[in-house]
Design a protein around this motif. Structure first.
Motif, PDB file in Angstrom:
ATOM      1  N   ILE A 151       0.853  -0.989  -0.368  1.00  0.00           N
ATOM      2  CA  ILE A 151       0.241   0.306   0.210  1.00  0.00           C
ATOM      3  C   ILE A 151       0.593   1.641   0.319  1.00  0.00           C
ATOM      4  O   ILE A 151       0.207   2.606  -0.130  1.00  0.00           O
ATOM      5  N   ASN A 152       1.711   1.136   0.373  1.00  0.00           N
ATOM      6  CA  ASN A 152       2.935   2.698   0.521  1.00  0.00           C
ATOM      7  C   ASN A 152       3.433   2.976  -1.280  1.00  0.00           C
ATOM      8  O   ASN A 152       3.528   3.953  -1.070  1.00  0.00           O
ATOM      9  N   TYR A 153       3.212   2.178  -2.562  1.00  0.00           N
ATOM     10  CA  TYR A 153       3.875   2.462  -3.141  1.00  0.00           C
ATOM     11  C   TYR A 153       2.339   1.921  -4.070  1.00  0.00           C
ATOM     12  O   TYR A 153       1.707   2.809  -5.765  1.00  0.00           O
ATOM     13  N   ASP A 154       1.808   1.035  -4.594  1.00  0.00           N
ATOM     14  CA  ASP A 154       1.114   1.014  -5.367  1.00  0.00           C
ATOM     15  C   ASP A 154      -0.952   1.728  -5.037  1.00  0.00           C
ATOM     16  O   ASP A 154      -1.439   1.688  -4.737  1.00  0.00           O
ATOM     17  N   LEU A 155      -0.959   2.382  -6.569  1.00  0.00           N
ATOM     18  CA  LEU A 155      -1.405   2.914  -6.689  1.00  0.00           C
ATOM     19  C   LEU A 155      -3.061   2.691  -6.740  1.00  0.00           C
ATOM     20  O   LEU A 155      -4.035   3.503  -6.234  1.00  0.00           O
ATOM     21  N   LEU A 156      -3.343   1.560  -7.024  1.00  0.00           N
ATOM     22  CA  LEU A 156      -4.537   0.791  -7.053  1.00  0.00           C
ATOM     23  C   LEU A 156      -4.974   0.487  -5.898  1.00  0.00           C
ATOM     24  O   LEU A 156      -6.178   0.226  -5.077  1.00  0.00           O
ATOM     25  N   ALA A 157      -4.109  -0.334  -4.621  1.00  0.00           N
ATOM     26  CA  ALA A 157      -3.918  -0.442  -3.204  1.00  0.00           C
ATOM     27  C   ALA A 157      -4.437   0.752  -2.404  1.00  0.00           C
ATOM     28  O   ALA A 157      -5.444   0.473  -1.127  1.00  0.00           O
ATOM     29  N   GLN A 158      -4.153   1.672  -2.934  1.00  0.00           N
ATOM     30  CA  GLN A 158      -4.748   3.262  -2.058  1.00  0.00           C
ATOM     31  C   GLN A 158      -5.491   3.229  -1.957  1.00  0.00           C
ATOM     32  O   GLN A 158      -5.954   3.562  -0.712  1.00  0.00           O
ATOM     33  N   ARG A 159      -6.455   2.993  -3.318  1.00  0.00           N
ATOM     34  CA  ARG A 159      -7.948   3.507  -3.758  1.00  0.00           C
ATOM     35  C   ARG A 159      -8.714   2.919  -3.367  1.00  0.00           C
ATOM     36  O   ARG A 159      -9.630   2.979  -2.922  1.00  0.00           O
ATOM     37  N   TYR A 160      -8.237   1.500  -3.164  1.00  0.00           N
ATOM     38  CA  TYR A 160      -9.020  -0.006  -2.774  1.00  0.00           C
ATOM     39  C   TYR A 160      -8.292  -0.979  -2.380  1.00  0.00           C
ATOM     40  O   TYR A 160      -7.095  -1.668  -2.556  1.00  0.00           O
TER      41      TYR A 160
END
Length: 251
Positions: A151-160
């Motif tokens: 989650i520190n860097y993945d753009l999709l994981a940060q949103r979902y």
């Protein structure tokens, strides 16, 4: 031929009925291989260990003495002998590079078993799909730690956030299906999703935002820096997804 010795080393190490200290074993072996005569003193009870620590004012065993000098434990002996000592906090690409190397060897083995030749046309597919499975397996060992780092860097994981938990399963499933050559209509889009989002995320974090992060590519417990190898991993996954998808359309 006579063996040249470098002197005598005294080693005090834990060797109890239910526990033999592995660092003590490694220390004795190292000193012998480096030409020392070793006086190997076993500490066989908790009382002996505690008494030794109190007498020598040390907190751990083994302890090595060369002449009148106390050298210390296994790592200190390696330093004394001029040998490299691994820094547990150092960043390294070794874990992911070893996965790719072993995946290539497994690809060769599968190629030989399937076709009787090492260089079968599907060798790249075997190797890359195997790498995806091995990388996914690393993440599946501790999905919670992986997701936190991811989650520190993945753009999709940060949103979902649930995507961070699903990613190891997506990568592993896509690799298994590609290795089997089955359900490519599912495997190819999964690889494109994971690789595409991953490549954009790594590029943004490393090359645009200039962030210094650990890569979650081999799970959540390794000091693999986010960078070129991480980006390459995702680009290879994209390439695999495109290749398998085009093969499906052409067939």
């Amino acid at each position: 031929m006579a063996t040249t010795t470098r002197g005598t080393a005294r080693v005090y190490r834990m060797n109890m009925t239910k526990h033999r200290c592995p660092f003590g074993v490694k220390t004795v072996d190292l000193l012998k291989r480096k030409g020392f005569e070793v006086e190997d003193h076993w500490l066989t009870t908790r009382e002996e260990i505690d008494a030794f620590k109190a007498r020598e004012n040390v907190k751990t065993t083994p302890q090595t003495y060369i002449g009148d000098e106390r050298i210390g434990g296994y790592e200190e002996v390696r330093k004394h002998l001029g040998l490299r000592v691994r820094d547990p906090n150092a960043t390294t690409y070794r874990p992911v590079l070893m996965i790719f190397a072993v995946a290539f060897l497994i690809g060769l083995a599968v190629s030989w078993a399937a076709t009787g030749t090492l260089m079968a046309p599907r060798l790249p597919e075997y190797a890359i799909a195997t790498a995806m499975v091995l990388l996914g397996l690393q993440k599946l060992q501790d999905v919670q730690s992986f997701s936190t780092m991811f989650i520190n860097y993945d753009l999709l994981a940060q949103r979902y956030v649930p995507y961070a938990y699903a990613y190891p399963y997506i990568e592993t499933l896509a690799g298994l299906l590609m290795l089997a050559g089955a359900l490519i209509w599912l495997a190819a889009p999964l690889a494109l999703l994971a690789g595409g989002v991953g490549a954009v995320s790594v590029f943004k974090a490393v090359y645009i935002d200039k962030r210094e992060l650990k890569c979650a590519c081999v799970g959540g417990g390794k000091n693999v820096p986010l960078g070129f190898v991480s980006l390459t991993e995702n680009l290879v996954m994209i390439g695999m997804g495109l290749w398998m998808g085009l093969r499906l359309l052409a067939g």
